[in-house]
Write a protein that holds these residues in place. Sequence first.
Motif, PDB file in Angstrom:
ATOM      1  N   ASN A 191       0.967 -16.981 -14.635  1.00 37.31           N
ATOM      2  CA  ASN A 191       1.747 -15.873 -15.205  1.00 37.31           C
ATOM      3  C   ASN A 191       1.624 -14.634 -14.346  1.00 37.31           C
ATOM      4  O   ASN A 191       0.556 -14.324 -13.830  1.00 37.31           O
ATOM      5  N   GLN A 192       2.746 -13.935 -14.226  1.00 35.22           N
ATOM      6  CA  GLN A 192       2.780 -12.766 -13.370  1.00 35.22           C
ATOM      7  C   GLN A 192       3.354 -11.590 -14.144  1.00 35.22           C
ATOM      8  O   GLN A 192       4.123 -11.773 -15.102  1.00 35.22           O
ATOM      9  N   ILE A 193       2.956 -10.403 -13.748  1.00 36.04           N
ATOM     10  CA  ILE A 193       3.595  -9.202 -14.279  1.00 36.04           C
ATOM     11  C   ILE A 193       4.036  -8.377 -13.074  1.00 36.04           C
ATOM     12  O   ILE A 193       3.211  -8.015 -12.239  1.00 36.04           O
ATOM     13  N   GLU A 194       5.338  -8.156 -12.979  1.00 37.49           N
ATOM     14  CA  GLU A 194       5.830  -7.289 -11.917  1.00 37.49           C
ATOM     15  C   GLU A 194       6.346  -6.005 -12.544  1.00 37.49           C
ATOM     16  O   GLU A 194       6.693  -5.957 -13.723  1.00 37.49           O
ATOM     17  N   GLY A 195       6.407  -4.956 -11.741  1.00 35.18           N
ATOM     18  CA  GLY A 195       6.941  -3.686 -12.217  1.00 35.18           C
ATOM     19  C   GLY A 195       7.886  -3.104 -11.187  1.00 35.18           C
ATOM     20  O   GLY A 195       7.772  -3.397  -9.993  1.00 35.18           O
ATOM     21  N   PHE A 252       9.609   2.051  -6.162  1.00 34.66           N
ATOM     22  CA  PHE A 252       8.429   1.234  -5.836  1.00 34.66           C
ATOM     23  C   PHE A 252       8.374   0.019  -6.748  1.00 34.66           C
ATOM     24  O   PHE A 252       9.015  -0.016  -7.803  1.00 34.66           O
ATOM     25  N   ALA A 253       7.621  -0.994  -6.274  1.00 37.01           N
ATOM     26  CA  ALA A 253       7.457  -2.221  -7.053  1.00 37.01           C
ATOM     27  C   ALA A 253       6.027  -2.700  -6.894  1.00 37.01           C
ATOM     28  O   ALA A 253       5.328  -2.326  -5.946  1.00 37.01           O
ATOM     29  N   PHE A 254       5.597  -3.487  -7.859  1.00 40.89           N
ATOM     30  CA  PHE A 254       4.241  -4.067  -7.777  1.00 40.89           C
ATOM     31  C   PHE A 254       4.221  -5.395  -8.520  1.00 40.89           C
ATOM     32  O   PHE A 254       5.110  -5.689  -9.311  1.00 40.89           O
ATOM     33  N   GLY A 255       3.207  -6.197  -8.183  1.00 40.51           N
ATOM     34  CA  GLY A 255       3.081  -7.491  -8.847  1.00 40.51           C
ATOM     35  C   GLY A 255       1.626  -7.873  -8.983  1.00 40.51           C
ATOM     36  O   GLY A 255       0.807  -7.566  -8.108  1.00 40.51           O
ATOM     37  N   MET A 256       1.294  -8.499 -10.123  1.00 43.16           N
ATOM     38  CA  MET A 256      -0.102  -8.951 -10.313  1.00 43.16           C
ATOM     39  C   MET A 256      -0.127 -10.253 -11.100  1.00 43.16           C
ATOM     40  O   MET A 256       0.815 -10.575 -11.820  1.00 43.16           O
ATOM     41  N   VAL A 307      13.957 -11.369 -11.954  1.00 39.58           N
ATOM     42  CA  VAL A 307      14.318 -10.636 -13.179  1.00 39.58           C
ATOM     43  C   VAL A 307      14.706  -9.213 -12.806  1.00 39.58           C
ATOM     44  O   VAL A 307      15.698  -8.654 -13.302  1.00 39.58           O
ATOM     45  N   GLN A 308      13.929  -8.627 -11.881  1.00 44.75           N
ATOM     46  CA  GLN A 308      14.165  -7.236 -11.496  1.00 44.75           C
ATOM     47  C   GLN A 308      15.420  -7.085 -10.638  1.00 44.75           C
ATOM     48  O   GLN A 308      16.148  -6.112 -10.761  1.00 44.75           O
ATOM     49  N   ILE A 309      15.664  -8.103  -9.786  1.00 44.72           N
ATOM     50  CA  ILE A 309      16.917  -8.104  -9.008  1.00 44.72           C
ATOM     51  C   ILE A 309      18.108  -8.091  -9.973  1.00 44.72           C
ATOM     52  O   ILE A 309      19.070  -7.328  -9.802  1.00 44.72           O
ATOM     53  N   PRO A 335       7.622  -8.956   2.518  1.00 48.15           N
ATOM     54  CA  PRO A 335       8.984  -8.825   3.061  1.00 48.15           C
ATOM     55  C   PRO A 335       9.864  -7.903   2.222  1.00 48.15           C
ATOM     56  O   PRO A 335      10.819  -7.314   2.741  1.00 48.15           O
ATOM     57  N   PHE A 336       9.562  -7.763   0.916  1.00 52.57           N
ATOM     58  CA  PHE A 336      10.450  -7.037  -0.005  1.00 52.57           C
ATOM     59  C   PHE A 336      10.072  -5.577  -0.208  1.00 52.57           C
ATOM     60  O   PHE A 336      10.740  -4.849  -0.932  1.00 52.57           O
ATOM     61  N   THR A 337       8.947  -5.130   0.413  1.00 53.67           N
ATOM     62  CA  THR A 337       8.563  -3.719   0.299  1.00 53.67           C
ATOM     63  C   THR A 337       8.194  -3.187   1.683  1.00 53.67           C
ATOM     64  O   THR A 337       7.729  -3.927   2.545  1.00 53.67           O
ATOM     65  N   LEU A 371      -3.854  -6.239  -7.252  1.00 49.33           N
ATOM     66  CA  LEU A 371      -2.386  -6.326  -7.224  1.00 49.33           C
ATOM     67  C   LEU A 371      -1.808  -5.961  -5.864  1.00 49.33           C
ATOM     68  O   LEU A 371      -2.499  -5.395  -5.010  1.00 49.33           O
ATOM     69  N   GLY A 372      -0.527  -6.320  -5.674  1.00 54.81           N
ATOM     70  CA  GLY A 372       0.202  -5.953  -4.471  1.00 54.81           C
ATOM     71  C   GLY A 372       1.338  -5.015  -4.847  1.00 54.81           C
ATOM     72  O   GLY A 372       1.838  -5.058  -5.962  1.00 54.81           O
ATOM     73  N   CYS A 373       1.721  -4.137  -3.902  1.00 52.36           N
ATOM     74  CA  CYS A 373       2.753  -3.152  -4.248  1.00 52.36           C
ATOM     75  C   CYS A 373       3.406  -2.591  -2.991  1.00 52.36           C
ATOM     76  O   CYS A 373       3.011  -2.929  -1.865  1.00 52.36           O
TER      77      CYS A 373
END
Length: 339
Positions: free
Chosen positions: A209-213, A306-310, A174-176, A251-253, A283-285
């Motif tokens: 379900n995930q929430i990314e930022g 920056f990005a994060f996901g939980m 979605v973010q890409i 790999p993406f951060t 979370l990861g970021c």
Amino acid sequence: MKEKLQAIKEEALKSINEAVDLKVLNDIRVNILGKKGELTSVLRGMKDLTKEERPVIGQLANEVRNLIEEKLEDAKGSLAKKQREKQLKEEVIDVTMPAKKVVMGHRHPMNIVLDDIKDIFMGMGYEIAEGPEIEKDYYNFEALNIPENHPAKDEQDTFYINKEVVLRTQTSPVQIRVMENSKPPIRIIAPGRVYRSDEVDASHSPVFNQIEGLVIDKNITMADLKGALEVFVKELYGEKVRVKFRPHHFPFTEPSAEVDVSCVMCGGEGCRVCKGSGWIEILGCGMVHPKVLEMVGIDPKEYSGFAFGMGLERITMLRYGIKDIRLFYENDVRFLSQF
Ligand code: 2NL
């Protein structure tokens, strides 16, 4: 005849007095004054009287009729009034009676927490972004710097529709798409359903379900990442909670980190939930990898982010002390009604 009129009068007054309702009263009127009524038949017999008797009896009959009509009218008035009062009494509404309770459901515990998380990020100026659950392999892996045969692809093994189309393993695609279609500054969170071919157990589900930022702008640094996530964690779990950034690899951060919070169950003493460590990973970021920025056409020399996901299930389980992820999907009202 005189006696007969007298008898009719007395009988009439007596029955009028005893009439219980308007219907009975009307029957009395018909019986006396109607076409075949008692008084009417007496008046018909007048023609057989002598010339002398006629005016005397006539006057008396008139008096009797007038009197009966008057009494009937009075009784009608008071009976109608009584009837109205009785009706009003019966139909009275007690507005102080307790109302019938409407049985209403409420939000699922995961939606309660999701709404809280959305509120926190919207308060910091983030927008909500959504996208398809069925994704191109390119958006789910390649654009995130996960090439063919990369071990991370095993870690996130998923369900393939065909060689190029998959069920997304995270909401990053979605973010890409947002990065491809808009210009920085970008500030979004992307909540949604994701898929991984995991076996079901107390903490895993193939659908979750995930929430990314994602934040992209000029001069975004790791300090912005730390600041934003610290505000988020403290708003979600309370001011007292401590936050720890621990180096990691995605790999993406680059650089990447995982965020731990002091255990929300024991406050950091060590318990079953945090396995005695006093810390829980939530979370990861990391800083968005320059290769990822390049692939969406954003110049990494001009912009950074920056990005994060939980996982929403995990965050919700920690908030409420829920021990088994399967409870979320069973829809047992005895479980759901507790939140
Ligand atoms: C985790 C870790 C993460 C991201 C997700 C991301 C997205 C784009 C670019 C770079 Cl478009 N990164 N997402 C970054 C770090 C961690 O999730 O443990 N999720 C459950």
